[in-house]
Design a protein around this motif. Structure first.
Motif, mmCIF file in Angstrom:
data_model
loop_
_atom_site.group_PDB
_atom_site.id
_atom_site.type_symbol
_atom_site.label_atom_id
_atom_site.label_comp_id
_atom_site.label_asym_id
_atom_site.label_seq_id
_atom_site.Cartn_x
_atom_site.Cartn_y
_atom_site.Cartn_z
ATOM 1 N N VAL A 85 0.842 -1.197 0.000
ATOM 2 C CA VAL A 85 0.000 0.000 0.000
ATOM 3 C C VAL A 85 0.880 1.253 0.000
ATOM 4 C CG1 VAL A 85 -1.721 1.307 1.293
ATOM 5 C CG2 VAL A 85 -1.882 -1.190 1.147
ATOM 6 N N HIS A 86 1.989 1.209 0.743
ATOM 7 C CA HIS A 86 2.926 2.332 0.783
ATOM 8 C C HIS A 86 4.307 1.801 1.152
ATOM 9 C CE1 HIS A 86 3.690 6.713 1.085
ATOM 10 N NE2 HIS A 86 4.684 6.310 1.859
ATOM 11 N N LEU A 87 5.346 2.312 0.476
ATOM 12 C CA LEU A 87 6.726 1.921 0.738
ATOM 13 C C LEU A 87 7.554 3.151 1.035
ATOM 14 C CD1 LEU A 87 7.337 -0.667 -2.151
ATOM 15 C CD2 LEU A 87 6.867 -1.162 0.232
ATOM 16 N N ASP A 93 9.598 8.043 -0.363
ATOM 17 C CA ASP A 93 8.477 7.196 -0.769
ATOM 18 C C ASP A 93 8.757 6.597 -2.137
ATOM 19 O OD1 ASP A 93 7.205 7.866 1.552
ATOM 20 O OD2 ASP A 93 6.061 9.525 0.647
ATOM 21 N N ARG A 94 8.378 5.310 -2.304
ATOM 22 C CA ARG A 94 8.550 4.621 -3.586
ATOM 23 C C ARG A 94 7.206 4.065 -4.021
ATOM 24 N NH1 ARG A 94 13.142 0.329 -2.609
ATOM 25 N NH2 ARG A 94 12.494 -0.192 -4.742
ATOM 26 N N GLU A 95 6.757 4.487 -5.232
ATOM 27 C CA GLU A 95 5.428 4.092 -5.706
ATOM 28 C C GLU A 95 5.475 3.065 -6.824
ATOM 29 O OE1 GLU A 95 2.662 7.034 -6.718
ATOM 30 O OE2 GLU A 95 2.545 7.895 -4.714
ATOM 31 N N GLU A 96 6.692 2.657 -7.288
ATOM 32 C CA GLU A 96 6.725 1.740 -8.414
ATOM 33 C C GLU A 96 6.169 0.368 -8.086
ATOM 34 O OE1 GLU A 96 10.897 2.090 -6.610
ATOM 35 O OE2 GLU A 96 9.269 3.400 -7.233
ATOM 36 N N ASP A 97 6.277 -0.064 -6.812
ATOM 37 C CA ASP A 97 5.789 -1.389 -6.427
ATOM 38 C C ASP A 97 4.476 -1.336 -5.653
ATOM 39 O OD1 ASP A 97 8.024 -2.594 -7.556
ATOM 40 O OD2 ASP A 97 9.210 -2.288 -5.731
ATOM 41 N N VAL A 98 3.828 -0.174 -5.602
ATOM 42 C CA VAL A 98 2.586 -0.008 -4.834
ATOM 43 C C VAL A 98 1.397 -0.476 -5.669
ATOM 44 C CG1 VAL A 98 1.081 1.721 -3.765
ATOM 45 C CG2 VAL A 98 3.553 1.869 -3.468
ATOM 46 N N MET A 99 0.373 -1.043 -5.023
ATOM 47 C CA MET A 99 -0.840 -1.474 -5.718
ATOM 48 C C MET A 99 -1.445 -0.278 -6.465
ATOM 49 S SD MET A 99 -2.384 -3.757 -2.588
ATOM 50 C CE MET A 99 -3.840 -4.331 -3.471
ATOM 51 N N PRO A 100 -1.921 -0.488 -7.712
ATOM 52 C CA PRO A 100 -2.393 0.648 -8.514
ATOM 53 C C PRO A 100 -3.490 1.458 -7.832
ATOM 54 C CG PRO A 100 -2.164 -1.329 -9.857
ATOM 55 C CD PRO A 100 -1.953 -1.758 -8.432
ATOM 56 N N GLN A 101 -4.414 0.815 -7.085
ATOM 57 C CA GLN A 101 -5.528 1.550 -6.499
ATOM 58 C C GLN A 101 -5.104 2.477 -5.367
ATOM 59 O OE1 GLN A 101 -5.150 -1.717 -6.655
ATOM 60 N NE2 GLN A 101 -6.000 -2.842 -4.912
ATOM 61 N N GLN A 103 -1.925 4.171 -5.537
ATOM 62 C CA GLN A 103 -0.916 5.100 -6.017
ATOM 63 C C GLN A 103 -1.461 6.522 -6.035
ATOM 64 O OE1 GLN A 103 0.536 3.726 -9.778
ATOM 65 N NE2 GLN A 103 1.607 1.957 -8.897
ATOM 66 N N GLY A 104 -0.707 7.444 -5.439
ATOM 67 C CA GLY A 104 -1.107 8.839 -5.387
ATOM 68 C C GLY A 104 -2.103 9.172 -4.301
ATOM 69 N N GLU A 120 -1.527 7.845 5.970
ATOM 70 C CA GLU A 120 -2.708 8.607 5.558
ATOM 71 C C GLU A 120 -3.212 8.055 4.230
ATOM 72 O OE1 GLU A 120 -1.858 12.728 5.350
ATOM 73 O OE2 GLU A 120 -1.782 13.021 7.514
ATOM 74 N N ILE A 121 -4.510 7.754 4.178
ATOM 75 C CA ILE A 121 -5.164 7.296 2.946
ATOM 76 C C ILE A 121 -6.242 8.312 2.600
ATOM 77 C CG2 ILE A 121 -6.436 5.446 1.799
ATOM 78 C CD1 ILE A 121 -5.255 3.493 3.769
ATOM 79 N N ARG A 122 -6.065 9.012 1.476
ATOM 80 C CA ARG A 122 -7.031 10.033 1.059
ATOM 81 C C ARG A 122 -8.141 9.418 0.205
ATOM 82 N NH1 ARG A 122 -1.938 12.223 0.585
ATOM 83 N NH2 ARG A 122 -1.800 11.598 -1.623
#
Length: 616
Positions: A85-87, A93-101, A103-104, A120-122
């Motif tokens: 979910v977050h790395l 922060d690294r988003e290349e391996d994060v689940m698509p839903q 990202q961001g 934090e999840i927006r």
């Protein structure tokens, strides 16, 4: 003061845990106070409003840790897919391996004073509900804990995260009433959506449910019907509106029911619709549709047959004219080789040589006319064009620009040779197209295979899948064979015709200006073939004109046919009267021909002036 006492209470517990696990304790590695939170179950749950921001507190304490930990938040996912979910590594922060839903939508907040890490999840969604696993690693040691996120459309506040539970979130409009338990919605109602090929389409609708309800259709015998579609939406109060569709045959009789169930309450609501038999004498909708469609389909088939017949008839007329000309030539050739008296041979030796040359040129012109019967409309493929080439909107004109165009890179695009291919490709049959070159001093035209190299410098040859002819200088031409074949033309072409006979393995080039043959390649083809175009470089400003693909056959200038009593014309045109006995026997398909006048090209006029055709 509260923080000091709280930190002091956690210290003995952390030390006891490290001793039990036999882990080394050093002030330099920052792990002396690395331990889980000692809080109740309430801290492991977090409730956030839909559309708001959830703040999940990691159940692992980092109080007293000075080094930057590696933090990973995970969710369960199907095997083979990312669960992250977050790395966060080295504070980044690294988003290349994060689940698509996710990202961001996530951010990591670390509070060094309290020794905590918060995720934090927006824009919280319903599918975000469930357990989250927090993994914290420093050096070779790691700890993890789990926290559960619960979302409710009617919740305006949060718990389990302290006073920062909903900090920074956008407050939602307060609903008319607060609900802490599931809601049973309205009675469902069924309506007919339409009829389609003997099927009746039904839709079941209901509103005011929470959580999302479960729906099911049943036929008159009580069997479960498959749902064609199922749609759920939330209203302003956070309640679900549901629409479920299904279909039954128009021969179905009896009650078709729709059941909506609240799984949390274990309660359901059911409604039924009665499908009665049609009244006697009533025509079904499928019969009416069939009665309308069949006549229209028959009319379209008749129109198509008429168009095909007219096209073949017009093409047959052109082929018939060429066949007549070829028949006359064969008859004349046979007469020329018949034995004649010595006086006749001596008197007409020169005339026979001129006549042979004229017949040879006429045969080449007739082969070009036959090729024109297979005219096709060709357009340019912008995905293959070199970035410096400029194509017209109708994709029939190409010229070399001064700078590279902002076009996307692709494996099909030429990046070194300023070339472009035709959009059409040919794998069988005969095809002919014409290209207007005008006063250009350099150009390359022809055919290439689909597998030719598009990148870097390419050597054009038949072995590499190219069958091309180019103009290198004024009135200097080359066929790109291996080695190249150089030749000159009596008249520079302003329009070039290209003819492909796939099965015969022939690619021929023609000078449309004087209706003469230029060059012919022979090869055994395999795979798709594309038209090839290259306007070449500007040649110091003398070669800036574009190549233009003709959308239709160029109009031919009518040759002047002199009257029988005239001896000649200034332009050198000669009329040859053919004896009717040389013509083939008349058939019902051919009109009776008394005299056949053949117009000869003007460049053969001087050679044929004063020619008296011998009578046989």
């Amino acid at each position: 003061m509260e923080m000091a006492s709280s930190s002091g209470s956690r210290l003995p517990s952390c030390l006891i845990t490290l001793v039990f696990l036999q882990l080394p304790v050093h002030a330099s590695d920052g792990l002396s106070l690395f331990c889980p939170h000692r809080t109740g179950d309430a801290s492991k749950f977090h409730v956030a409003p839909l559309g708001g921001t959830a703040e999940l507190l990691c159940p692992v304490s980092l109080w007293g840790v000075t080094a930057t930990p590696a933090v990973t938040w995970l969710r369960s996912a199907p095997p083979g897919r990312s669960q992250a979910v977050h790395l966060s590594r080295d504070g980044q922060d690294r988003e290349e391996d994060v689940m698509p839903q996710y990202q961001g939508r996530t951010a990591l907040v670390r509070d060094a004073q309290e020794g905590s890490v918060t995720l934090e999840i927006r824009d919280v969604r319903l599918e975000d509900r469930g357990p989250y696993r927090c993994q914290v690693q420093i050096g070779n040691l790691s700890r993890e804990g789990t926290v559960t996120l619960q979302s409710s459309p009617l919740t305006s506040g949060g718990c389990g995260s302290g006073k920062r539970a909903l900090a920074g979130t956008t407050p939602l409009p307060r609903p008319a009433r607060q609900l802490s338990s599931p809601v049973l919605g309205s009675d469902p109602y069924i309506h007919v959506k339409g009829f389609d090929a003997g099927w009746i389409q039904l839709v079941c609708r209901t509103v005011g449910w929470f959580p999302k309800p479960w729906a099911q259709w049943r036929d008159p015998e009580g069997r479960v019907l498959p749902s064609l579609s199922e749609a759920h939406s939330l209203d302003e109060a956070g309640l679900f509106a549901t629409a479920v569709s299904s279909a039954v045959t128009d021969s179905t009789l009896g009650n078709v029911s729709c059941t909506i169930r609240n799984v949390a309450l274990r309660q359901e609501k059911t409604t039924a619709m009665v499908i009665a038999a049609p009244s006697p004498g009533k025509i079904s909708s499928s019969a009416v549709a069939l009665a309308v469609i069949l006549p229209v389909l028959g009319l379209l088939i008749m129109v198509g047959i008429c168009l095909i017949w007219k096209q073949r008839r017009s093409k047959g007329k052109g082929q018939e004219e060429v066949d007549i000309d070829m028949t006359v030539i064969h008859r004349l050739e046979r007469k020329l080789v018949e034995p004649c008296s010595e006086n006749l041979l001596s008197d007409h030796a020169k005339e026979k040589g001129s006549l042979h040359r004229a017949l040879k040129k006429l045969r080449k012109e007739l082969s070009w006319r036959r090729a024109r019967l297979h005219f096709v409309a060709v357009t340019l493929d912008p995905d293959t064009a070199h970035p410096k080439l400029i194509l017209s909107d109708d994709r029939r004109c190409v010229k070399l620009g001064d700078r590279r165009q902002p076009v996307p890179e692709s494996p099909q695009r030429f990046d070194f040779v300023v070339s472009v291919l035709g959009s059409e490709y040919f794998t069988a049959g005969c095809h002919y197209w014409e290209v207007y070159v005008g006063d250009k001093t350099k150009w390359i035209l022809g055919v290439c295979s689909e597998s030719v190299s598009r990148k870097g410098k390419v050597t054009a040859s038949p072995a590499n899948g190219h069958w091309l002819v180019r103009q290198s200088r004024r009135n200097e031409y080359e066929a790109l064979t291996s080695p190249q074949t150089s030749f000159r033309l009596k008249e520079s072409p302003r329009c070039v015709g290209v003819f492909l006979d796939y099965e015969a393995g022939v690619i021929s080039f023609y000078n449309v200006t004087d209706k003469s043959h230029i060059f012919t390649f022979t090869h055994t083809f395999s795979g798709p073939l594309h038209p090839f175009f290259e306007p070449c470089l500007h040649d110091e400003g003398k070669n800036t004109a574009p190549l233009i693909i003709c959308s239709e056959l160029q109009e031919l200038e009518e040759s002047t046919v002199p009257k029988p009593e005239e001896k000649g014309h200034a332009n050198g045109d000669v009329a040859l009267r053919v004896d009717p006995s040389l013509l083939p026997p008349q058939t019902p398909e051919l009109l009776p021909l008394r005299d056949l006048i053949l117009p000869w090209p003007s460049d053969l006029g001087p050679a044929l002036q004063g020619l008296n055709a011998p009578s046989f």
